[in-house]
Design a protein around this motif. Structure first.
Motif, PDB file in Angstrom:
ATOM      1  N   ALA A  86     -12.262  -4.019  -9.965  1.00  0.00           N
ATOM      2  CA  ALA A  86     -13.563  -3.480  -9.573  1.00  0.00           C
ATOM      3  C   ALA A  86     -13.421  -2.375  -8.522  1.00  0.00           C
ATOM      4  O   ALA A  86     -14.325  -1.568  -8.339  1.00  0.00           O
ATOM      5  CB  ALA A  86     -14.437  -4.609  -9.022  1.00  0.00           C
ATOM      6  N   GLU A  87     -12.274  -2.355  -7.833  1.00  0.00           N
ATOM      7  CA  GLU A  87     -12.128  -1.408  -6.722  1.00  0.00           C
ATOM      8  C   GLU A  87     -11.324  -0.161  -7.083  1.00  0.00           C
ATOM      9  O   GLU A  87     -11.592   0.922  -6.583  1.00  0.00           O
ATOM     10  CB  GLU A  87     -11.451  -2.120  -5.534  1.00  0.00           C
ATOM     11  CG  GLU A  87     -12.323  -3.190  -4.903  1.00  0.00           C
ATOM     12  CD  GLU A  87     -11.631  -3.919  -3.763  1.00  0.00           C
ATOM     13  OE1 GLU A  87     -12.332  -4.408  -2.855  1.00  0.00           O
ATOM     14  OE2 GLU A  87     -10.382  -4.032  -3.766  1.00  0.00           O
ATOM     15  N   GLY A  88     -10.294  -0.299  -7.904  1.00  0.00           N
ATOM     16  CA  GLY A  88      -9.433   0.844  -8.228  1.00  0.00           C
ATOM     17  C   GLY A  88      -9.200   0.913  -9.724  1.00  0.00           C
ATOM     18  O   GLY A  88      -9.926   0.293 -10.514  1.00  0.00           O
ATOM     19  N   SER A 104      -1.116  -1.104  -4.244  1.00  0.00           N
ATOM     20  CA  SER A 104      -2.301  -0.238  -4.251  1.00  0.00           C
ATOM     21  C   SER A 104      -1.901   1.161  -3.828  1.00  0.00           C
ATOM     22  O   SER A 104      -1.289   1.337  -2.766  1.00  0.00           O
ATOM     23  CB  SER A 104      -3.346  -0.772  -3.259  1.00  0.00           C
ATOM     24  OG  SER A 104      -3.860  -1.996  -3.720  1.00  0.00           O
ATOM     25  N   VAL A 105      -2.263   2.144  -4.628  1.00  0.00           N
ATOM     26  CA  VAL A 105      -1.970   3.535  -4.271  1.00  0.00           C
ATOM     27  C   VAL A 105      -3.252   4.172  -3.746  1.00  0.00           C
ATOM     28  O   VAL A 105      -4.278   4.199  -4.429  1.00  0.00           O
ATOM     29  CB  VAL A 105      -1.407   4.313  -5.479  1.00  0.00           C
ATOM     30  CG1 VAL A 105      -1.158   5.764  -5.091  1.00  0.00           C
ATOM     31  CG2 VAL A 105      -0.120   3.657  -5.968  1.00  0.00           C
ATOM     32  N   ILE A 106      -3.163   4.650  -2.510  1.00  0.00           N
ATOM     33  CA  ILE A 106      -4.332   5.172  -1.790  1.00  0.00           C
ATOM     34  C   ILE A 106      -4.109   6.666  -1.538  1.00  0.00           C
ATOM     35  O   ILE A 106      -3.268   7.044  -0.727  1.00  0.00           O
ATOM     36  CB  ILE A 106      -4.495   4.420  -0.438  1.00  0.00           C
ATOM     37  CG1 ILE A 106      -4.629   2.912  -0.674  1.00  0.00           C
ATOM     38  CG2 ILE A 106      -5.660   4.988   0.358  1.00  0.00           C
ATOM     39  CD1 ILE A 106      -4.578   2.071   0.596  1.00  0.00           C
ATOM     40  N   PRO A 107      -4.834   7.535  -2.241  1.00  0.00           N
ATOM     41  CA  PRO A 107      -4.651   8.965  -1.992  1.00  0.00           C
ATOM     42  C   PRO A 107      -5.413   9.412  -0.743  1.00  0.00           C
ATOM     43  O   PRO A 107      -6.528   8.937  -0.496  1.00  0.00           O
ATOM     44  CB  PRO A 107      -5.246   9.624  -3.253  1.00  0.00           C
ATOM     45  CG  PRO A 107      -6.104   8.593  -3.888  1.00  0.00           C
ATOM     46  CD  PRO A 107      -5.819   7.251  -3.301  1.00  0.00           C
ATOM     47  N   VAL A 108      -4.789  10.303   0.037  1.00  0.00           N
ATOM     48  CA  VAL A 108      -5.455  10.834   1.243  1.00  0.00           C
ATOM     49  C   VAL A 108      -5.235  12.346   1.301  1.00  0.00           C
ATOM     50  O   VAL A 108      -4.329  12.878   0.650  1.00  0.00           O
ATOM     51  CB  VAL A 108      -4.913  10.195   2.542  1.00  0.00           C
ATOM     52  CG1 VAL A 108      -5.313   8.741   2.658  1.00  0.00           C
ATOM     53  CG2 VAL A 108      -3.399  10.356   2.643  1.00  0.00           C
ATOM     54  N   THR A 120       2.287  -5.017 -10.894  1.00  0.00           N
ATOM     55  CA  THR A 120       0.939  -4.451 -11.072  1.00  0.00           C
ATOM     56  C   THR A 120       0.725  -3.291 -10.102  1.00  0.00           C
ATOM     57  O   THR A 120       1.048  -3.400  -8.917  1.00  0.00           O
ATOM     58  CB  THR A 120      -0.097  -5.573 -10.804  1.00  0.00           C
ATOM     59  OG1 THR A 120       0.114  -6.610 -11.768  1.00  0.00           O
ATOM     60  CG2 THR A 120      -1.519  -5.060 -10.888  1.00  0.00           C
ATOM     61  N   ILE A 121       0.170  -2.203 -10.624  1.00  0.00           N
ATOM     62  CA  ILE A 121      -0.143  -1.054  -9.757  1.00  0.00           C
ATOM     63  C   ILE A 121      -1.603  -0.648  -9.975  1.00  0.00           C
ATOM     64  O   ILE A 121      -2.054  -0.510 -11.111  1.00  0.00           O
ATOM     65  CB  ILE A 121       0.774   0.157 -10.072  1.00  0.00           C
ATOM     66  CG1 ILE A 121       2.251  -0.237  -9.890  1.00  0.00           C
ATOM     67  CG2 ILE A 121       0.413   1.350  -9.192  1.00  0.00           C
ATOM     68  CD1 ILE A 121       3.246   0.873 -10.258  1.00  0.00           C
ATOM     69  N   PHE A 122      -2.310  -0.472  -8.877  1.00  0.00           N
ATOM     70  CA  PHE A 122      -3.659   0.103  -8.910  1.00  0.00           C
ATOM     71  C   PHE A 122      -3.610   1.488  -8.278  1.00  0.00           C
ATOM     72  O   PHE A 122      -2.962   1.673  -7.247  1.00  0.00           O
ATOM     73  CB  PHE A 122      -4.647  -0.754  -8.096  1.00  0.00           C
ATOM     74  CG  PHE A 122      -5.047  -2.028  -8.773  1.00  0.00           C
ATOM     75  CD1 PHE A 122      -6.007  -2.031  -9.768  1.00  0.00           C
ATOM     76  CD2 PHE A 122      -4.470  -3.240  -8.406  1.00  0.00           C
ATOM     77  CE1 PHE A 122      -6.391  -3.203 -10.401  1.00  0.00           C
ATOM     78  CE2 PHE A 122      -4.843  -4.423  -9.026  1.00  0.00           C
ATOM     79  CZ  PHE A 122      -5.809  -4.410 -10.028  1.00  0.00           C
ATOM     80  N   ARG A 166       0.856  -1.195   0.000  1.00  0.00           N
ATOM     81  CA  ARG A 166       0.000   0.000   0.000  1.00  0.00           C
ATOM     82  C   ARG A 166       0.888   1.240   0.000  1.00  0.00           C
ATOM     83  O   ARG A 166       1.834   1.314   0.791  1.00  0.00           O
ATOM     84  CB  ARG A 166      -0.861   0.054   1.269  1.00  0.00           C
ATOM     85  CG  ARG A 166      -1.757  -1.157   1.481  1.00  0.00           C
ATOM     86  CD  ARG A 166      -2.627  -0.936   2.714  1.00  0.00           C
ATOM     87  NE  ARG A 166      -1.843  -0.890   3.941  1.00  0.00           N
ATOM     88  CZ  ARG A 166      -2.232  -0.249   5.045  1.00  0.00           C
ATOM     89  NH1 ARG A 166      -3.372   0.418   5.079  1.00  0.00           N
ATOM     90  NH2 ARG A 166      -1.466  -0.264   6.128  1.00  0.00           N
ATOM     91  N   VAL A 167       0.576   2.170  -0.861  1.00  0.00           N
ATOM     92  CA  VAL A 167       1.215   3.485  -0.797  1.00  0.00           C
ATOM     93  C   VAL A 167       0.128   4.474  -0.439  1.00  0.00           C
ATOM     94  O   VAL A 167      -0.869   4.596  -1.150  1.00  0.00           O
ATOM     95  CB  VAL A 167       1.855   3.864  -2.142  1.00  0.00           C
ATOM     96  CG1 VAL A 167       2.315   5.314  -2.117  1.00  0.00           C
ATOM     97  CG2 VAL A 167       3.030   2.949  -2.444  1.00  0.00           C
ATOM     98  N   ILE A 168       0.319   5.154   0.671  1.00  0.00           N
ATOM     99  CA  ILE A 168      -0.682   6.119   1.134  1.00  0.00           C
ATOM    100  C   ILE A 168      -0.071   7.492   0.907  1.00  0.00           C
ATOM    101  O   ILE A 168       0.920   7.860   1.542  1.00  0.00           O
ATOM    102  CB  ILE A 168      -1.002   5.852   2.619  1.00  0.00           C
ATOM    103  CG1 ILE A 168      -1.613   4.439   2.741  1.00  0.00           C
ATOM    104  CG2 ILE A 168      -1.933   6.913   3.174  1.00  0.00           C
ATOM    105  CD1 ILE A 168      -1.455   3.795   4.075  1.00  0.00           C
TER     106      ILE A 168
END
Ligand code: UN1
Length: 507
Positions: A355-357, A402-406, A380-382, A300-302
């Motif tokens: 389906a999610e990202g 997974s890249v999660i923007p905050v 793989t990167i989402f 996870r990258v936040i």
């Protein structure tokens, strides 16, 4: 693809035996299973004994028989044998590393690191033979001595995964042995050859017969027998949290000492002031190194929204350049997954992720040319993943990021901690205040500042919070705790009865 000539070839596989009471023996059924090169399944690394409950029982008996003499040997002497083992591993480092790349798949530079980690812990624990500190403290009564010592527990059941096939067995066996326990070692069925090479060197180093016993075979036949045996009072296990819970239940019935090293969903936080090139290096290395198959891998990258776009651009550009292939071939960055089941599992998660990202890069098995014979999956990167999405929550154990923007730092800390796991975490920032807040507030056993989530060194405690473990730690002095009982000793030399808590009252 070049098939290596050593240590065995497809035409001449290394056939491995069980090692019980100092002898290499067939299992009672003589049945075997194959270990395949994950980069080229046509290459049979070797055939290994499918150990049974009966074989495991014999190994436990041998370890029990060796225990009294081994526990009586002065710990510094046990440490000397371990020191010789470390030296032997160092001498055979290249051979072990090449065998590991062939059997487990990680690229050769990483295999060398894995072996080095085994060497490091062996030297560290050899020295522990001359430390193994207890406390010597004043008694509350006059003419009375008080101290505490550590003593071994008995036969240690060591059940290890395939992803660090030399380092993790050493992390577990070295502290177990130096403190005077004897060992029954059950390696993963994906890496029995590495385990065999390791135990060969242990025997050569001079560990006496029965102190270390190797039983290859399935988790049901060998692992469960170890876990259920009343004669194995301490177990150390590394794998998934689901299996760890099952083992904890079974071991709990006998109140065994149990050290668990389980899943992770390790996150990297990138703040707006971070050096984005450095962050990109750290993220790629910890997400796609070992093909994402580390407990400590970043999945996870936040990232603070303000820098999400430029970071993603960098990650995508660099991920594109990663070369997949056999880890012994020059220029290869990413090796295969361990087996076809792992390819299926990663593929399933990519389906969930679609389906999610937003899929940025990768998303499929890599099958071009020679890769078709191996278990390869494209990095793989989402992007646009939300903290509670399944791909942001569940351990995938493959090259999926997974890249999660905050919005800001506080949201990043919340997202980082919003997981049932807590192994490693990292933050990229130039803001010293933010770095210290992260060091304080990240719920993880290992925290990095301006580095990725992998790369723990052997002289610090290794392990995680929450469902990553059960409070035990490997490596460092902390590892000693898992394999020793405390004994507190009071010596009264006053010559008369002195009653603690009663005779020391104020006048
Ligand atoms: C693991 O993946 O189980 O910190 C062990 C690291 C390595 C050990 C990983 N030194 O990534």
């Amino acid at each position: 693809m070049a098939v290596p000539v050593a240590p065995g070839t497809a035409a001449d596989p290394a056939n491995g035996n069980l090692f019980i009471a100092g002898a290499w023996v067939d299992g009672v059924t003589g049945e075997t299973f194959e270990s395949l090169n994950p980069a080229d399944r046509r290459d049979v690394v070797g055939r290994f004994q499918a150990g049974t409950a009966a074989d495991t029982g014999m190994a436990i008996k041998a370890a029990e028989a060796a225990f009294p003499a081994w526990r009586s040997m002065p710990a510094p002497k046990r440490g000397e044998i371990m020191y010789r083992f470390a030296e032997l591993m160092a001498r055979h480092k290249e051979r072990l590393s090449q065998a590991m790349t062939r059997e487990m798949g990680k690229v050769i530079a990483e295999a060398r690191g894995d072996v080095q980690e085994g060497i490091d812990i062996a030297y560290l624990m050899a020295g522990e033979g001359r430390r193994m500190f207890g406390d010597t403290v004043p008694s509350e009564l006059p003419d009375k001595w008080a101290m505490s010592i550590r003593q071994p527990i008995g036969v240690a059941g060591i059940i290890t995964p395939w992803n660090f096939p030399i380092a993790i067995p050493c992390w577990k066996m070295m502290p177990a042995l130096v403190t005077g326990n004897t060992v029954v070692f059950k390696p993963s069925s994906d890496t029995p050859h590495c385990a065999t090479l390791l135990v060969e060197l242990m025997a050569e180093a001079g560990f006496p017969p029965g102190t270390i016993n190797l039983v290859t075979g399935s988790g049901e036949a060998v692992g469960d027998t170890i876990v259920d045996s009343p004669d194995v009072p301490v177990i150390s296990f590394t794998s998934s949290s689901a299996t760890g819970k099952r083992i904890a239940e079974r071991a709990g019935r006998r109140l065994k000492r149990l050290s668990l090293e389980l899943g992770g969903k390790n996150g990297v936080v990138v703040l707006r002031d971070a050096d984005l090139d450095l962050a990109t290096d750290g993220i790629l290395w910890s997400a796609f190194g070992t093909t994402g198959q580390r407990c400590t891998a970043c999945s996870r990258v936040i990232v603070e929204q303000a820098v999400a776009e430029p970071l993603l651009e960098r990650l995508e550009a660099r991920a594109k350049t990663l070369k997949l292939g056999y880890g012994l071939d020059p220029g290869v960055d990413v090796g295969p997954l361990i087996n076809p089941a792992a390819v299926d599992k990663v593929g399933r998660y990519v389906g969930i992720g679609r389906a999610e990202g937003d899929l940025v890069i990768g998303g499929s098995a890599a099958t071009a040319g020679d890769l078709a014979h191996g278990n390869f999956f494209n990095p793989t990167i989402f992007s646009g993943v939300k903290p509670m999405d399944r791909i942001g929550q569940e351990e995938i154990f493959g090259p999926v990021l997974s890249v999660i923007p905050v919005a800001d730092f506080d949201a990043a800390v919340t997202a980082l901690n919003q997981t049932r796991y807590g192994l490693s975490a990292s933050i990229f920032t130039r803001d010293v205040n933010a770095a210290f807040r992260a060091m304080r507030d990240f719920e993880a056993g290992i925290v990095y500042v301006n580095a990725g989530t992998t790369g723990a060194e052997t002289h610090l405690p290794f392990g995680g919070w929450k469902e990553t473990g059960n409070g035990h730690r490997e490596a460092g002095h902390a590892a000693i705790e898992s394999y020793t009982e405390w004994k507190s000793i009071y010596v009264d030399f006053s010559g008369h009865l002195q009653r603690a808590q009663i005779d020391n009252q104020p006048d």
